[in-house]
Design a protein around this motif. Sequence first.
Motif, PDB file in Angstrom:
ATOM      1  N   GLU A 164     -56.131  19.287   1.530  1.00 20.89           N
ATOM      2  CA  GLU A 164     -55.192  18.287   1.011  1.00 20.89           C
ATOM      3  C   GLU A 164     -55.884  16.955   0.758  1.00 20.89           C
ATOM      4  O   GLU A 164     -55.505  16.220  -0.151  1.00 20.89           O
TER       5      GLU A 164
ATOM      6  N   LYS B 290     -55.133  15.065  -2.534  1.00 22.03           N
ATOM      7  CA  LYS B 290     -54.180  13.952  -2.473  1.00 22.03           C
ATOM      8  C   LYS B 290     -54.821  12.573  -2.387  1.00 22.03           C
ATOM      9  O   LYS B 290     -54.160  11.573  -2.664  1.00 22.03           O
TER      10      LYS B 290
ATOM     11  N   GLU C 139     -54.453  10.059  -5.314  1.00 19.03           N
ATOM     12  CA  GLU C 139     -53.126   9.460  -5.412  1.00 19.03           C
ATOM     13  C   GLU C 139     -52.953   8.363  -4.358  1.00 19.03           C
ATOM     14  O   GLU C 139     -52.368   7.309  -4.636  1.00 19.03           O
TER      15      GLU C 139
ATOM     16  N   GLN D  69     -50.171   5.482  -4.069  1.00 21.91           N
ATOM     17  CA  GLN D  69     -49.003   6.356  -4.009  1.00 21.91           C
ATOM     18  C   GLN D  69     -48.761   6.949  -2.622  1.00 21.91           C
ATOM     19  O   GLN D  69     -47.858   7.770  -2.449  1.00 21.91           O
TER      20      GLN D  69
ATOM     21  N   LYS E 279     -47.764   6.810   1.512  1.00 17.99           N
ATOM     22  CA  LYS E 279     -46.675   6.199   2.277  1.00 17.99           C
ATOM     23  C   LYS E 279     -47.241   5.600   3.556  1.00 17.99           C
ATOM     24  O   LYS E 279     -48.000   6.254   4.278  1.00 17.99           O
TER      25      LYS E 279
ATOM     26  N   THR F  58     -49.367  11.238   2.937  1.00 17.09           N
ATOM     27  CA  THR F  58     -49.103  11.599   1.544  1.00 17.09           C
ATOM     28  C   THR F  58     -47.659  11.308   1.164  1.00 17.09           C
ATOM     29  O   THR F  58     -47.336  11.194  -0.011  1.00 17.09           O
TER      30      THR F  58
ATOM     31  N   GLU G  45     -45.275  13.380   1.567  1.00 16.68           N
ATOM     32  CA  GLU G  45     -44.635  14.624   1.134  1.00 16.68           C
ATOM     33  C   GLU G  45     -43.957  15.372   2.276  1.00 16.68           C
ATOM     34  O   GLU G  45     -43.151  16.260   2.032  1.00 16.68           O
ATOM     35  N   ARG G  46     -44.320  15.033   3.518  1.00 14.85           N
ATOM     36  CA  ARG G  46     -43.742  15.733   4.666  1.00 14.85           C
ATOM     37  C   ARG G  46     -42.890  14.767   5.482  1.00 14.85           C
ATOM     38  O   ARG G  46     -43.362  13.717   5.886  1.00 14.85           O
ATOM     39  N   SER G  47     -41.668  15.144   5.747  1.00 10.41           N
ATOM     40  CA  SER G  47     -40.845  14.370   6.677  1.00 10.41           C
ATOM     41  C   SER G  47     -41.271  14.726   8.100  1.00 10.41           C
ATOM     42  O   SER G  47     -41.957  15.727   8.341  1.00 10.41           O
TER      43      SER G  47
END
Length: 282
Positions: free
Chosen positions: A95, A99, A102, A107, A109, A260, A262-264
């Motif tokens: 990843e 990633k 980005e 991009q 978090k 990223t 993308e995962r909570s």
Amino acid sequence: MRKKIIVLADIRKKDVCECLKQVKPWLEDRVDILGWYNAFEEIEKAKLPNTDYLILFGGDGLFLGAARATSPYPIPLLGVNFGKLGFLAEVSIDEFFDKMPEILDGQGKIESRMMLECVVERGGVILHKHLGINEVSIKESCGCRMLYTSLSINQEPIISYGGDGVIVATPTGSTAYSLSSGGPVVSPGLDSFIITPICPHLLNLRPLVVGAEHTIQIHFLPPFPDGIVLNIDGQMHFPLETTDRVSVYKACEKFFMLTTGERSFFRILKEKLAWGEGKIKI
């Protein structure tokens, strides 16, 4: 503008050494590297104010030490997991290459999380004062006798524990030692403390969750064991005397995680604890 990055890598892990052969030229083409370090104690403090991100290649233990070491500075930490569960170092090396462009483009978090501060007083004098990410644990040191502790909240006596010890954890630490001792999982966005007895002698002694605005005080009751030890994040260890007083409260500092996005937290729980699959992935 090129980001300024510090890289911290646990080269005791063979997989980390192998991956760095690819990572080093890849990063140097895209960012300004302020330093490559093998331990968080080596990081030069003078470089921290100019650092955009700190990238860690290792496990959650490396992340914990780095978060404490850099806490005076709001530097987002990105953990690339080479450990086991990896609740903090959540990004895999595959990843990372996919990633990272980005993230460098803004991009990613950034998540802020609370830290705790632990103070040990002896005879009215402060003996230790340290930050923690996961938890403070207090245990009988030889593992063969019970430890009796009295717990107060804001100076009000609440409960006494007899057992192997007690843990005071943050929400981030709720998935670590506290969870193994029967404590609840708490969402990291909640400012709170989880007080978890370790192997309590009485079945009515259950974990307790309180708001982080409270100060938790712990002292010891007879009969006393031969030794007592205080641990912070499983990395800092201090022997205690029976007359010592321990206070835990919310620190002014926070630490910052770069992900990223993308995962909570709940997806990470499902993946790491294999909820519904019957087996933990390690």
